[in-house]
Design a protein around this motif. Structure first.
Motif, PDB file in Angstrom:
ATOM      1  N   ILE A  45     -14.094 -21.650  -1.275  1.00 24.86           N
ATOM      2  CA  ILE A  45     -12.403 -21.864  -1.902  1.00 24.86           C
ATOM      3  C   ILE A  45     -12.521 -20.834  -2.294  1.00 24.86           C
ATOM      4  O   ILE A  45     -10.981 -19.783  -1.794  1.00 24.86           O
ATOM      5  CB  ILE A  45     -12.692 -22.634  -3.153  1.00 24.86           C
ATOM      6  CG1 ILE A  45     -12.933 -23.582  -3.130  1.00 24.86           C
ATOM      7  CG2 ILE A  45     -11.148 -22.419  -3.500  1.00 24.86           C
ATOM      8  CD1 ILE A  45     -13.008 -24.877  -4.079  1.00 24.86           C
ATOM      9  N   ARG A  46     -12.810 -19.471  -2.818  1.00 26.02           N
ATOM     10  CA  ARG A  46     -12.171 -17.996  -3.139  1.00 26.02           C
ATOM     11  C   ARG A  46     -12.342 -17.388  -1.797  1.00 26.02           C
ATOM     12  O   ARG A  46     -11.157 -16.519  -2.054  1.00 26.02           O
ATOM     13  CB  ARG A  46     -13.593 -17.768  -3.788  1.00 26.02           C
ATOM     14  CG  ARG A  46     -12.809 -15.691  -4.483  1.00 26.02           C
ATOM     15  CD  ARG A  46     -14.910 -14.887  -5.009  1.00 26.02           C
ATOM     16  NE  ARG A  46     -14.105 -13.934  -4.571  1.00 26.02           N
ATOM     17  CZ  ARG A  46     -14.695 -13.027  -4.990  1.00 26.02           C
ATOM     18  NH1 ARG A  46     -16.246 -13.065  -5.621  1.00 26.02           N
ATOM     19  NH2 ARG A  46     -14.692 -11.360  -5.455  1.00 26.02           N
ATOM     20  N   ALA A  48     -11.754 -18.614   0.838  1.00 28.17           N
ATOM     21  CA  ALA A  48     -10.432 -19.007   1.608  1.00 28.17           C
ATOM     22  C   ALA A  48      -9.639 -18.520   1.499  1.00 28.17           C
ATOM     23  O   ALA A  48      -8.591 -17.655   1.882  1.00 28.17           O
ATOM     24  CB  ALA A  48     -10.570 -20.557   2.012  1.00 28.17           C
ATOM     25  N   PHE A  49      -9.048 -18.205   0.261  1.00 27.84           N
ATOM     26  CA  PHE A  49      -7.921 -17.485  -0.500  1.00 27.84           C
ATOM     27  C   PHE A  49      -8.213 -16.009  -0.399  1.00 27.84           C
ATOM     28  O   PHE A  49      -6.955 -15.377  -0.284  1.00 27.84           O
ATOM     29  CB  PHE A  49      -7.929 -17.937  -2.194  1.00 27.84           C
ATOM     30  CG  PHE A  49      -7.414 -19.134  -2.669  1.00 27.84           C
ATOM     31  CD1 PHE A  49      -5.943 -19.296  -2.384  1.00 27.84           C
ATOM     32  CD2 PHE A  49      -8.306 -20.131  -3.141  1.00 27.84           C
ATOM     33  CE1 PHE A  49      -5.343 -20.673  -2.752  1.00 27.84           C
ATOM     34  CE2 PHE A  49      -7.525 -21.728  -3.183  1.00 27.84           C
ATOM     35  CZ  PHE A  49      -6.004 -22.269  -2.766  1.00 27.84           C
ATOM     36  N   GLU A  50      -9.290 -15.519   0.229  1.00 22.87           N
ATOM     37  CA  GLU A  50      -8.934 -14.852   0.027  1.00 22.87           C
ATOM     38  C   GLU A  50      -9.143 -13.835   2.419  1.00 22.87           C
ATOM     39  O   GLU A  50      -9.599 -12.700   2.213  1.00 22.87           O
ATOM     40  CB  GLU A  50     -10.613 -13.477   0.311  1.00 22.87           C
ATOM     41  CG  GLU A  50     -10.435 -13.433  -1.400  1.00 22.87           C
ATOM     42  CD  GLU A  50     -11.490 -12.831  -1.731  1.00 22.87           C
ATOM     43  OE1 GLU A  50     -12.898 -12.793  -1.271  1.00 22.87           O
ATOM     44  OE2 GLU A  50     -12.215 -12.758  -3.216  1.00 22.87           O
ATOM     45  N   ASN A  51      -8.942 -15.154   2.831  1.00 22.54           N
ATOM     46  CA  ASN A  51      -8.747 -14.924   4.803  1.00 22.54           C
ATOM     47  C   ASN A  51      -9.658 -14.559   5.086  1.00 22.54           C
ATOM     48  O   ASN A  51      -9.847 -13.914   5.960  1.00 22.54           O
ATOM     49  CB  ASN A  51      -7.607 -13.973   4.538  1.00 22.54           C
ATOM     50  CG  ASN A  51      -5.978 -14.783   3.844  1.00 22.54           C
ATOM     51  OD1 ASN A  51      -6.110 -15.698   4.054  1.00 22.54           O
ATOM     52  ND2 ASN A  51      -5.564 -13.982   3.420  1.00 22.54           N
ATOM     53  N   LEU A 102      -8.895 -27.814   0.385  1.00 19.10           N
ATOM     54  CA  LEU A 102      -8.493 -26.340  -0.454  1.00 19.10           C
ATOM     55  C   LEU A 102      -8.630 -25.370   0.599  1.00 19.10           C
ATOM     56  O   LEU A 102      -7.940 -24.878   1.250  1.00 19.10           O
ATOM     57  CB  LEU A 102      -9.264 -26.021  -1.516  1.00 19.10           C
ATOM     58  CG  LEU A 102      -8.957 -26.507  -2.302  1.00 19.10           C
ATOM     59  CD1 LEU A 102      -9.295 -26.031  -3.977  1.00 19.10           C
ATOM     60  CD2 LEU A 102      -6.746 -26.756  -2.899  1.00 19.10           C
ATOM     61  N   TYR A 105      -6.530 -26.423   3.609  1.00 16.84           N
ATOM     62  CA  TYR A 105      -4.751 -25.934   3.406  1.00 16.84           C
ATOM     63  C   TYR A 105      -4.863 -24.586   3.329  1.00 16.84           C
ATOM     64  O   TYR A 105      -3.668 -24.323   3.958  1.00 16.84           O
ATOM     65  CB  TYR A 105      -4.873 -26.886   1.869  1.00 16.84           C
ATOM     66  CG  TYR A 105      -3.556 -26.306   1.709  1.00 16.84           C
ATOM     67  CD1 TYR A 105      -2.472 -27.319   2.143  1.00 16.84           C
ATOM     68  CD2 TYR A 105      -2.992 -25.018   0.460  1.00 16.84           C
ATOM     69  CE1 TYR A 105      -0.747 -26.806   1.762  1.00 16.84           C
ATOM     70  CE2 TYR A 105      -1.448 -24.546  -0.407  1.00 16.84           C
ATOM     71  CZ  TYR A 105      -0.792 -25.521   0.443  1.00 16.84           C
ATOM     72  OH  TYR A 105       0.356 -24.652   0.317  1.00 16.84           O
ATOM     73  N   VAL A 106      -5.635 -23.745   3.044  1.00 15.15           N
ATOM     74  CA  VAL A 106      -4.874 -22.889   3.005  1.00 15.15           C
ATOM     75  C   VAL A 106      -5.348 -21.669   4.444  1.00 15.15           C
ATOM     76  O   VAL A 106      -4.212 -21.165   5.085  1.00 15.15           O
ATOM     77  CB  VAL A 106      -6.060 -21.327   2.214  1.00 15.15           C
ATOM     78  CG1 VAL A 106      -6.102 -20.063   2.132  1.00 15.15           C
ATOM     79  CG2 VAL A 106      -5.801 -21.825   0.568  1.00 15.15           C
ATOM     80  N   ASP A 110      -0.969 -24.797   4.704  1.00 16.50           N
ATOM     81  CA  ASP A 110       0.052 -24.629   3.855  1.00 16.50           C
ATOM     82  C   ASP A 110       0.826 -24.285   5.021  1.00 16.50           C
ATOM     83  O   ASP A 110       2.613 -23.706   5.109  1.00 16.50           O
ATOM     84  CB  ASP A 110      -0.685 -23.037   3.247  1.00 16.50           C
ATOM     85  CG  ASP A 110      -0.525 -22.347   4.573  1.00 16.50           C
ATOM     86  OD1 ASP A 110      -1.584 -22.768   5.421  1.00 16.50           O
ATOM     87  OD2 ASP A 110      -1.434 -21.207   3.714  1.00 16.50           O
ATOM     88  N   TRP A 117      -0.192 -29.678   1.724  1.00 14.12           N
ATOM     89  CA  TRP A 117      -0.451 -30.065   0.660  1.00 14.12           C
ATOM     90  C   TRP A 117      -1.104 -31.603   0.550  1.00 14.12           C
ATOM     91  O   TRP A 117      -1.936 -32.236  -0.344  1.00 14.12           O
ATOM     92  CB  TRP A 117       0.560 -29.544  -0.663  1.00 14.12           C
ATOM     93  CG  TRP A 117      -0.035 -29.927  -1.804  1.00 14.12           C
ATOM     94  CD1 TRP A 117      -0.067 -30.636  -2.933  1.00 14.12           C
ATOM     95  CD2 TRP A 117      -1.133 -29.436  -2.290  1.00 14.12           C
ATOM     96  NE1 TRP A 117      -0.466 -30.418  -4.588  1.00 14.12           N
ATOM     97  CE2 TRP A 117      -1.827 -29.434  -4.041  1.00 14.12           C
ATOM     98  CE3 TRP A 117      -2.346 -28.753  -1.855  1.00 14.12           C
ATOM     99  CZ2 TRP A 117      -3.220 -29.330  -4.910  1.00 14.12           C
ATOM    100  CZ3 TRP A 117      -3.399 -27.975  -2.598  1.00 14.12           C
ATOM    101  CH2 TRP A 117      -3.794 -28.658  -3.974  1.00 14.12           C
TER     102      TRP A 117
END
Length: 271
Positions: A45-46, A48-51, A102, A105-106, A110, A117
């Motif tokens: 997950i982390r 993914a949020f960092e692309n 998640l 979604y990322v 989104d 979502w």
């Protein structure tokens, strides 16, 4: 006190307090695997949020793999426990429900805002319901004969693999359009429905024998698949996902031939 009154020596064990029971190391191994699976899922997950999507997908798949083997390791080591069962349930909802939703979604959902979502929420909740139903059915005293051959709905580990198909296709250059994002949204909802459906899905748990003369060819096929997976990861994962989806109608057909219906109707199946 008289001088000749004997004085008892202090009890060392009492001074130290209650003695803790030692736990064999083999009992900890399955729980350590479960913890590593949770760490991998959350790390995905982390990432993914960092692309860093390729690593994110790799961590989610690693989490699913570790989560899938911890129970088998526990049974092999005769290290099953109620604590381990609860840990495994916690890891399942994270690794098969929250983490894939998640990351998806990322990566793509989104782009369509709240609709994407909602689709991610539907999948994550469906995975939780699927796991709850599995736990209830596994704990009941009465078990129908078909439970050794079929699941009720798509199992959560395969759901995690299936729902990531838009990500695999995105890595192959197919995920740039807004239409793709809407298609991924609908696909996510579809996989969520398959998780909670009563569709009979072949489990592979029944004893399947391989002829002795076919043992080496089967091993070679497995080696070839692993080699292709390592060399053409996203292509192989996409093909594997599509192949599994194609098997689902065949599984329902096999159920109908044996039991006369297209869906599982069992009063003991609960939700």
């Amino acid at each position: 006190m008289h001088a000749d009154t004997p004085v008892e020596p202090p009890d060392d064990d009492a001074a130290r307090g209650p003695r803790l029971r030692e736990i064999p190391l083999r009992l900890m191994v399955p729980n350590l695997i479960t913890v590593l699976a949770i760490c991998a899922g959350l790390t995905g997950i982390r990432l993914a949020f960092e692309n860093r999507f390729e690593l994110a997908v790799g961590m989610v798949l690693l989490a699913a793999f570790l989560d899938g083997i911890d129970g088998r390791v526990a049974r092999a080591l005769k290290a099953t426990s109620k604590f381990g069962v609860q840990m495994d349930s916690l890891a399942d909802i994270i690794n098969f429900g929250v983490a894939p939703a998640l990351v998806l979604y990322v990566f793509v959902l989104d782009r369509v805002g709240s609709i994407g979502w909602i689709a991610a929420l539907i999948y994550a909740i469906a995975a939780g319901l699927r796991l709850a139903r599995f736990n209830v059915m596994a704990d009941r005293e009465y078990k129908a004969k078909w439970q050794s051959e079929f699941f009720v709905g798509v199992p959560a580990p395969m759901g995690a693999l299936l729902v990531m198909l838009p990500v695999y296709l995105g890595f192959l250059g197919m995920g740039d359009s807004r239409a793709f994002a809407y298609a991924a949204t609908g696909y996510t909802i579809l996989i969520g429905y398959l998780l909670v459906s009563r569709l009979p899905v072949w489990s592979g748990k029944s004893e399947t024998r391989v002829r002795r003369d076919l043992m080496l060819p089967v091993l070679l096929i497995v080696v070839l698949y692993v080699a292709l997976l390592m060399s053409f990861t996203w292509e192989v994962l996409a093909i594997t996902t599509l192949a599994y989806l194609c098997i689902l109608p065949l599984s329902a057909r096999a159920w109908k031939r044996r039991y006369g219906t297209l869906t599982i109707e069992d009063d003991h199946a609960n939700i």
